[in-house]
Design a protein around this motif. Sequence first.
Motif, PDB file in Angstrom:
ATOM      1  N   LYS A  95     -26.238  -5.044  58.502  1.00  0.00           N
ATOM      2  CA  LYS A  95     -24.853  -4.436  58.180  1.00  0.00           C
ATOM      3  C   LYS A  95     -24.607  -4.885  56.812  1.00  0.00           C
ATOM      4  O   LYS A  95     -23.432  -5.155  56.169  1.00  0.00           O
ATOM      5  CB  LYS A  95     -23.921  -5.403  59.034  1.00  0.00           C
ATOM      6  CG  LYS A  95     -23.890  -4.442  60.303  1.00  0.00           C
ATOM      7  CD  LYS A  95     -22.896  -5.174  61.250  1.00  0.00           C
ATOM      8  CE  LYS A  95     -23.149  -6.629  61.582  1.00  0.00           C
ATOM      9  NZ  LYS A  95     -22.497  -7.019  62.536  1.00  0.00           N
ATOM     10  N   LEU A 251     -22.437   1.617  63.245  1.00  0.00           N
ATOM     11  CA  LEU A 251     -22.967   0.608  62.499  1.00  0.00           C
ATOM     12  C   LEU A 251     -22.292   0.738  61.109  1.00  0.00           C
ATOM     13  O   LEU A 251     -21.873  -0.702  60.565  1.00  0.00           O
ATOM     14  CB  LEU A 251     -24.616   1.013  62.337  1.00  0.00           C
ATOM     15  CG  LEU A 251     -25.121   0.016  61.370  1.00  0.00           C
ATOM     16  CD1 LEU A 251     -25.275  -1.530  61.933  1.00  0.00           C
ATOM     17  CD2 LEU A 251     -26.616   0.415  61.125  1.00  0.00           C
ATOM     18  N   PHE A 252     -22.042   1.960  60.564  1.00  0.00           N
ATOM     19  CA  PHE A 252     -21.364   1.710  59.337  1.00  0.00           C
ATOM     20  C   PHE A 252     -19.981   1.145  59.310  1.00  0.00           C
ATOM     21  O   PHE A 252     -19.748   0.449  58.065  1.00  0.00           O
ATOM     22  CB  PHE A 252     -21.190   3.317  58.665  1.00  0.00           C
ATOM     23  CG  PHE A 252     -20.887   3.311  57.291  1.00  0.00           C
ATOM     24  CD1 PHE A 252     -21.625   2.658  56.267  1.00  0.00           C
ATOM     25  CD2 PHE A 252     -19.657   3.882  57.018  1.00  0.00           C
ATOM     26  CE1 PHE A 252     -21.022   2.847  54.903  1.00  0.00           C
ATOM     27  CE2 PHE A 252     -19.197   4.070  55.624  1.00  0.00           C
ATOM     28  CZ  PHE A 252     -19.935   3.365  54.476  1.00  0.00           C
ATOM     29  N   ARG A 254     -18.753  -1.071  61.322  1.00  0.00           N
ATOM     30  CA  ARG A 254     -19.020  -2.596  61.381  1.00  0.00           C
ATOM     31  C   ARG A 254     -19.522  -3.173  59.833  1.00  0.00           C
ATOM     32  O   ARG A 254     -18.928  -4.034  59.656  1.00  0.00           O
ATOM     33  CB  ARG A 254     -20.119  -2.957  62.512  1.00  0.00           C
ATOM     34  CG  ARG A 254     -19.673  -2.580  63.821  1.00  0.00           C
ATOM     35  CD  ARG A 254     -20.610  -3.481  64.932  1.00  0.00           C
ATOM     36  NE  ARG A 254     -21.960  -2.973  64.895  1.00  0.00           N
ATOM     37  CZ  ARG A 254     -22.344  -1.932  65.459  1.00  0.00           C
ATOM     38  NH1 ARG A 254     -21.667  -1.265  66.320  1.00  0.00           N
ATOM     39  NH2 ARG A 254     -23.905  -1.369  65.524  1.00  0.00           N
ATOM     40  N   GLN A 255     -20.175  -2.292  59.273  1.00  0.00           N
ATOM     41  CA  GLN A 255     -20.522  -2.997  57.830  1.00  0.00           C
ATOM     42  C   GLN A 255     -19.274  -2.769  56.993  1.00  0.00           C
ATOM     43  O   GLN A 255     -19.051  -3.668  56.364  1.00  0.00           O
ATOM     44  CB  GLN A 255     -21.586  -1.850  57.063  1.00  0.00           C
ATOM     45  CG  GLN A 255     -22.001  -2.462  55.874  1.00  0.00           C
ATOM     46  CD  GLN A 255     -23.200  -1.627  55.442  1.00  0.00           C
ATOM     47  OE1 GLN A 255     -24.070  -0.824  55.961  1.00  0.00           O
ATOM     48  NE2 GLN A 255     -23.172  -1.485  54.152  1.00  0.00           N
ATOM     49  N   THR A 259     -18.343  -6.683  57.106  1.00  0.00           N
ATOM     50  CA  THR A 259     -18.910  -7.164  56.167  1.00  0.00           C
ATOM     51  C   THR A 259     -18.203  -7.113  54.696  1.00  0.00           C
ATOM     52  O   THR A 259     -17.924  -8.113  53.836  1.00  0.00           O
ATOM     53  CB  THR A 259     -20.382  -6.684  55.701  1.00  0.00           C
ATOM     54  OG1 THR A 259     -21.167  -6.904  57.046  1.00  0.00           O
ATOM     55  CG2 THR A 259     -21.047  -7.086  54.468  1.00  0.00           C
ATOM     56  N   MET A 275     -27.136   1.949  53.529  1.00  0.00           N
ATOM     57  CA  MET A 275     -27.623   1.986  54.800  1.00  0.00           C
ATOM     58  C   MET A 275     -28.706   2.925  55.292  1.00  0.00           C
ATOM     59  O   MET A 275     -29.504   2.510  56.130  1.00  0.00           O
ATOM     60  CB  MET A 275     -26.213   2.508  55.980  1.00  0.00           C
ATOM     61  CG  MET A 275     -26.484   2.440  57.068  1.00  0.00           C
ATOM     62  SD  MET A 275     -24.820   3.079  58.045  1.00  0.00           S
ATOM     63  CE  MET A 275     -24.914   4.900  57.486  1.00  0.00           C
TER      64      MET A 275
END
Length: 308
Positions: A95, A251-252, A254-255, A259, A275
């Motif tokens: 991430k 996923l993106f 969550r990044q 993050t 990514m």
Amino acid sequence: MFQTFKTLPQMLAAFPTEQSAIDHLTAIRWANGKFCPLCGNADEKKIGTLTGTNTHKCYVCRKRFSIKVGTIFQDTKLPLRTWFAAIWMITNHPKGIASTTLATDLGITQKTAWFVLHRLRHAARTDSFNAPLSGEVEVDETFVGGREHNKHQSKKTGNKRGHSVELKTVVMGLVQRGGEIRAGVIDNARAGTLRPIVEANVAKGSTVYTDEHQGYNDLRHNYDHQRINHRKGEYARGKATTNAVESLWALFKRQYHGTHHWISPKHMDAYLNEMTFRLNRRDLDKGQRVNGLLAQIEGPLPYKALIA
């Protein structure tokens, strides 16, 4: 070689000195022969190295240069070993990594860490594609931005637009099953925007899976277009599904939220580059991903250009 390494300490142990890192970068950048980054001369006989230095000279343009000239490392004051550590982190953390975390880990300022990460994202970009996606391709768009309930009161759009997309960035992704992933920022989610992107990236005759969004209506003319109707609670019908591309967005996001917490629309493409670079090399080992990024470092990114 990097591919035998499993940890960051192992990698740094293999490059105990700055000279060893310079030698490795030189071997990668000049793997197909020496060239001058200033004039483009590729006659190895007309490129020399000044004795006892890391300075090279082109005898065509008569100028001197280091192996960093013309790359993302140009004008950097950081040791290459520090850059190698940063490359390890950005290519191997699923991430990504925040600039504040990188600054702490490397002992540099947050501003420097932010610049380092953006230079690496610049290297991770894909300027052109060698071949279109084919076979079975999932396509989807989504809206990325801050969560309404996390905004300061003055920034909220109001209860009636609690899930408003008006202040978010539109991104589009294409996933070839068992193959490559492509993603980027788009202006809007209308058919006039979506269709040309699909046609430019997916070979005609391929099977394309999308949701029920009307912007994909015209794809039936060039593709075996199969749709999933999420509004009716449908998420899979035989092989027809968009689960892979939706997992990409999960996923993106969550990044984004976990993050970085916030990404400027101006730089959103760069984070998508980062990514997709990792995901398109998910079958490589950690060291090979590092070498993969080192192999495409051409093109400097001055700070003024980044913040312009």
